[in-house]
Design a protein around this motif. Structure first.
Motif, short mmCIF file in Angstrom:
data_model
loop_
_atom_site.label_atom_id
_atom_site.label_comp_id
_atom_site.label_asym_id
_atom_site.label_seq_id
_atom_site.Cartn_x
_atom_site.Cartn_y
_atom_site.Cartn_z
N UNK A 56 27.98 -0.64 4.07
CA UNK A 56 29.43 -0.79 4.08
C UNK A 56 30.08 -0.11 5.28
N UNK A 57 29.27 0.48 6.16
CA UNK A 57 29.79 1.06 7.40
C UNK A 57 29.71 0.10 8.57
N UNK A 58 29.04 -1.04 8.38
CA UNK A 58 28.79 -1.98 9.47
C UNK A 58 29.03 -3.41 8.99
N UNK A 59 29.00 -4.34 9.93
CA UNK A 59 29.15 -5.75 9.59
C UNK A 59 27.83 -6.41 9.24
N UNK A 60 26.74 -5.87 9.77
CA UNK A 60 25.42 -6.46 9.57
C UNK A 60 24.45 -5.39 9.10
N UNK A 61 23.68 -5.69 8.08
CA UNK A 61 22.70 -4.74 7.57
C UNK A 61 21.33 -5.00 8.18
N UNK A 62 20.42 -4.05 8.01
CA UNK A 62 19.05 -4.25 8.50
C UNK A 62 18.48 -5.56 7.94
N UNK A 63 17.72 -6.29 8.74
CA UNK A 63 17.05 -5.91 9.98
C UNK A 63 17.90 -6.03 11.26
N UNK A 64 19.17 -6.35 11.12
CA UNK A 64 20.03 -6.35 12.32
C UNK A 64 20.08 -4.93 12.87
N UNK A 65 20.12 -4.77 14.18
CA UNK A 65 20.11 -3.41 14.75
C UNK A 65 21.44 -2.68 14.69
N UNK A 66 22.52 -3.34 14.25
CA UNK A 66 23.84 -2.70 14.28
C UNK A 66 23.87 -1.34 13.58
N UNK A 67 23.28 -1.19 12.38
CA UNK A 67 23.35 0.13 11.74
C UNK A 67 22.64 1.22 12.55
N UNK A 68 21.55 0.87 13.19
CA UNK A 68 20.84 1.84 14.01
C UNK A 68 21.64 2.18 15.26
N UNK A 69 22.28 1.18 15.85
CA UNK A 69 23.14 1.45 17.01
C UNK A 69 24.25 2.42 16.64
N UNK A 70 24.85 2.24 15.46
CA UNK A 70 25.93 3.13 15.03
C UNK A 70 25.41 4.54 14.81
N UNK A 71 24.24 4.67 14.21
CA UNK A 71 23.65 6.00 14.02
C UNK A 71 23.42 6.69 15.36
N UNK A 72 22.91 5.95 16.33
CA UNK A 72 22.68 6.52 17.66
C UNK A 72 23.99 6.91 18.33
N UNK A 73 25.01 6.09 18.15
CA UNK A 73 26.33 6.42 18.71
C UNK A 73 26.85 7.72 18.10
N UNK A 74 26.70 7.87 16.79
CA UNK A 74 27.16 9.08 16.12
C UNK A 74 26.42 10.32 16.62
N UNK A 75 25.16 10.13 17.00
CA UNK A 75 24.34 11.24 17.48
C UNK A 75 24.42 11.43 18.98
N UNK A 76 25.13 10.52 19.64
CA UNK A 76 25.29 10.55 21.10
C UNK A 76 23.93 10.50 21.80
N UNK A 77 23.11 9.56 21.36
CA UNK A 77 21.81 9.35 21.98
C UNK A 77 21.60 7.86 22.23
N UNK A 78 20.61 7.56 23.04
CA UNK A 78 20.19 6.18 23.25
C UNK A 78 19.10 5.83 22.23
#
Length: 218
Positions: free
Chosen positions: A136-158
């Protein structure tokens, strides 16, 4: 340099199957239906509550009775999330090892925040977890990469600076789709007949205790 490790939740970080089986069987008993074997429930937990309910009631999700049963099942589960749920054996020490090394760890799960957030609080993991991403934090759930991209953004990492750990093919697909290394957990909720070697993870672990050694390979 490895800066973060991201985990799937059910079947990877937390052993939640006993609580799913308990809630399902309480509902089945009330409806005078045969109880389900724990192992059968365990194998479908990673596919979500709908799969668990469908197993017990032998109903298709589109059937007329399914929606009401699902709501009752989810309400019961929400009321008793952590009666038997624990970290997998050895996982707490693995998390402490990461924390001692200054490596952040987070969660990327298909489990809705309605259940994920209170469960982490009850297990006193919420303050330790650097980021938690639910569907519910993203538009697409796994296996789409969007949730992982958001986690990386929150952690300020690539994504290339993190590893994703999961017990389902979609976890490994999500990590690979995001461009990060992946670790598959053979100890998780893997359906019989599913060959984990086919997922093309960068490493496979049989126990949580093997995580640190697997991470050293990257």
């Amino acid at each position: 340099m490895l800066k973060a490790v991201l985990f799937d939740l059910d079947g990877t970080l937390l052993d939640t199957a006993a609580d799913f089986a308990r809630v399902l069987n309480s509902l089945l008993a009330e409806h005078q239906r045969p109880l389900q074997d724990y192992q059968a429930v365990r194998e479908c937990v990673s596919s979500g509550a709908r799969a668990v309910l469908a197993l017990g009631f032998e109903l298709a999700p589109e059937s007329a009775e399914f929606a009401a049963l699902l709501e009752e099942f989810l309400d019961r589960y929400a009321a008793s999330l952590s009666e038997q749920t624990t970290l997998f054996p050895g996982m707490d020490q693995q998390l402490r090892n990461l924390e001692e090394r200054g490596i952040a760890w987070g969660i990327v799960t298909n489990k809705p925040s309605r259940f994920t957030e209170p469960l982490l609080r009850q297990l006193q993991l919420d303050k330790r977890c650097a980021t938690t991403i639910c569907p519910d934090h993203v538009n697409n759930r796994k296996p789409h990469p969007e949730p992982i991209y958001l986690a990386c953004k929150n952690l300020d990492i690539r994504p290339a600076e993190a590893v994703y750990v999961g017990d389902h093919r979609r976890d490994i697909d999500a990590g690979r789709n995001a461009g990060m290394k992946t670790i598959a957990c053979r100890y998780g909720y893997i359906p019989s007949g599913d060959n984990i070697a086919d997922w093309q993870a960068d490493a496979i672990i049989d126990h949580a205790e093997q995580l640190e050694a697997a991470l050293l390979r990257f």
